[in-house]
Design a protein around this motif. Structure first.
Motif, mmCIF file in Angstrom:
data_model
loop_
_atom_site.group_PDB
_atom_site.id
_atom_site.type_symbol
_atom_site.label_atom_id
_atom_site.label_comp_id
_atom_site.label_asym_id
_atom_site.label_seq_id
_atom_site.Cartn_x
_atom_site.Cartn_y
_atom_site.Cartn_z
ATOM 1 N N PRO A 43 0.838 -1.203 0.000
ATOM 2 C CA PRO A 43 0.000 0.000 0.000
ATOM 3 C C PRO A 43 0.874 1.255 0.000
ATOM 4 N N GLU A 45 1.319 5.738 -0.124
ATOM 5 C CA GLU A 45 0.833 7.066 0.229
ATOM 6 C C GLU A 45 1.563 8.061 -0.660
ATOM 7 N N ASP A 64 6.559 -1.277 10.019
ATOM 8 C CA ASP A 64 5.967 -1.086 11.348
ATOM 9 C C ASP A 64 7.017 -0.953 12.436
ATOM 10 N N PRO A 111 -0.445 9.413 11.383
ATOM 11 C CA PRO A 111 -1.499 8.540 10.853
ATOM 12 C C PRO A 111 -1.178 8.133 9.423
ATOM 13 N N ARG A 112 -1.486 6.911 9.061
ATOM 14 C CA ARG A 112 -1.183 6.405 7.717
ATOM 15 C C ARG A 112 -2.388 6.531 6.805
ATOM 16 N N HIS A 114 -2.713 5.063 3.928
ATOM 17 C CA HIS A 114 -3.077 3.810 3.266
ATOM 18 C C HIS A 114 -3.986 2.936 4.117
ATOM 19 N N ASP A 115 -4.214 3.324 5.372
ATOM 20 C CA ASP A 115 -5.158 2.600 6.211
ATOM 21 C C ASP A 115 -6.602 3.054 5.978
#
Length: 116
Positions: A43, A45, A64, A111-112, A114-115
């Motif tokens: 994923p 961004e 992560d 904050p990501r 792609h989530d």
């Protein structure tokens, strides 16, 4: 409608860098013909940052846990060119591809997207 992003890494040794993404990082790929591999990326961004000099682009791989990822990649003889450093937005380091270019690896603290 736009449905994806196609990133290109220009390199002095495309074959070696393709092997790195295939064998070391384990990215799935398709052969577009004659061994020209195109990889499925994780994923993604996209962010815009102000430039003080000439505009440029950068590819950064996310993880992560940057320390664990560095340890895993070092077992596969990946050469890290910068120590892990803490930035306001994440923990970041860089490593060298076989073709000579560098990629950044970072653990985001923001904050990501792609989530979503």
């Amino acid at each position: 409608m736009i449905n994806g992003v196609h990133m290109v890494i220009y390199t002095r040794d495309a074959e070696a860098d393709r092997a790195f993404f295939r064998d070391v990082l384990g990215y799935p790929q398709v052969d577009a013909g004659h061994g020209w591999l195109i990889f499925k990326a994780p994923p993604a961004e996209l962010a815009m940052h102000p430039a003080e000099g000439a505009p440029s682009h950068e590819v950064m791989l996310m993880c992560d846990d940057v320390e664990a990822t560095v340890a895993e990649l070092r077992k596969q003889d990946v050469e890290f060119t910068r120590p892990i450093r803490d930035e306001r937005w994440g923990r970041v380091t860089s490593f060298r591809l076989p073709g000579g270019s560098e990629l950044s690896l970072y653990e985001p603290l923001h904050p990501r997207a792609h989530d979503l």
